[in-house]
Design a protein around this motif. Structure first.
Motif, PDB file in Angstrom:
ATOM      1  N   ASP A  40       1.704   9.156  -6.614  1.00 45.70           N
ATOM      2  CA  ASP A  40       2.419  10.439  -6.709  1.00 45.70           C
ATOM      3  C   ASP A  40       3.196  10.527  -8.019  1.00 45.70           C
ATOM      4  N   ASN A  92       0.991   4.187  -2.918  1.00 46.65           N
ATOM      5  CA  ASN A  92       0.868   5.632  -2.687  1.00 46.65           C
ATOM      6  C   ASN A  92       1.990   6.392  -3.400  1.00 46.65           C
ATOM      7  N   GLN A 142       0.827  -1.210   0.000  1.00 45.14           N
ATOM      8  CA  GLN A 142       0.000   0.000   0.000  1.00 45.14           C
ATOM      9  C   GLN A 142       0.862   1.261   0.000  1.00 45.14           C
ATOM     10  N   GLU A 143       1.953   1.218   0.761  1.00 38.24           N
ATOM     11  CA  GLU A 143       2.880   2.353   0.821  1.00 38.24           C
ATOM     12  C   GLU A 143       3.498   2.598  -0.547  1.00 38.24           C
TER      13      GLU A 143
END
Length: 310
Positions: A300, A296, A292-293
């Motif tokens: 971006d 993200n 999930q990190e």
């Protein structure tokens, strides 16, 4: 008449027979031990409960009593280990209605857990504190687990012939029965049989270390073959303290290895193969927070790429 006899049988007796019939020989010994432990808890918590007496309330009370001494996840496991036997009893007409329906799982507040993995800087710091002497010690074992992500039992089963220094690979084809009396065992599953690529530094170090050792004897297991997980964890704890990094477990080295690969951009499929997971789903579940990190970060990157087009 026969049904009435079983309906009046003590539930823990029925459960023990159910384990023998349905689980013995069909599951790994480690999993079997969990079912047998569940049976022991039944003897302790409901010694006089008969099969036919089980209702939703009595089943819920059993879970509640178990939960007073266990965390929620452990209580959930207890529930799952019981549920198969209970539903079979319902199917056989020994219990009128499914008593596990809408069961509520409670449990004690989880204890503060150890960190599961180290970041790259912390791992590098830990490895610089290893005492890599000429003879084999647990520091060498810790280095190898950190560099390969193999399981504790897989590392114990390694022999010199599992190393192919020419092709820079390590073959994983067996485990060591450290929870029993020693000796080789099959791997956790068929996917666990694999070849792992080694970096050149590890190849040079281990090619020197293993010179002259018996080809088919375990490298890290001494004569009696009895190894305790806690022994190696104690060594790692002392090293973490000395290096001033978070205290992780031996299994945490596997998590560290996988985490660093994922953060480096290695695909989930490649990480799953390297770890010997049966499917990518296992890898995704285990490392969901990292994935999930990374997603993200990808969002971006996508946004920056798109905004540059205008």
């Amino acid at each position: 008449m026969f049904e009435d006899t079983i309906r009046n049988e003590l539930f823990h007796v029925y459960y023990k027979r159910w384990i023998t019939v349905y689980k013995e020989g069909a599951i790994r010994s480690v999993t079997m031990a969990k079912y047998l432990m569940t049976h022991q808890w039944l003897v302790k918590l409901v010694p006089n409960m008969k099969v036919g007496e089980m209702t939703r309330i009595s089943y819920q009370q059993l879970l509640n009593d178990y939960a007073t001494e266990h965390e929620r996840q452990t209580t959930m496991d207890f529930h799952h280990q019981l549920k198969g036997a209970v539903l079979d009893a319902v199917d056989e007409g020994l219990i009128e209605r499914d008593p596990t329906r809408k069961a509520i799982i409670k449990g004690r507040t989880p204890r503060e857990k150890k960190p599961k993995y180290l970041n790259q800087f912390e791992l590098h710091t830990l490895l610089t504190h290893l005492n890599l002497r000429q003879e084999i010690n647990w520091d060498w074992f810790i280095l190898l687990l950190a560099k390969t992500g193999i399981r504790f039992s897989e590392g114990l089963a390694l022999t010199p012939k599992d190393f192919d220094f020419t092709h820079q690979t390590l073959s994983i084809s067996k485990t060591w029965n450290y929870k029993g009396d020693g000796g080789f065992l099959p791997t956790k599953n068929q996917s666990s049989v694999r070849k792992i690529q080694l970096d050149w530094q590890t190849v040079i170090r281990f090619s020197q270390l293993l010179k002259g050792l018996p080809e088919d004897k375990p490298i890290f297991v001494r004569t009696n073959g009895k190894i305790y997980n806690s022994t190696v964890n104690d060594v790692l704890t002392r090293l973490c303290k000395k290096a001033n990094v978070p205290n992780i477990s031996i299994h945490g080295l596997r998590h560290t290895h996988a985490s660093l690969l994922l953060f480096a951009g290695v695909s989930i499929a490649s990480v799953a193969r390297r770890l010997g997971h049966a499917s990518m789903t296992t890898t995704q579940k285990t490392y969901l927070h990292i994935i999930q990190e990374l997603e993200n970060k990808d969002i971006d990157l996508v946004m920056r790429s798109l905004s540059s087009l205008s």
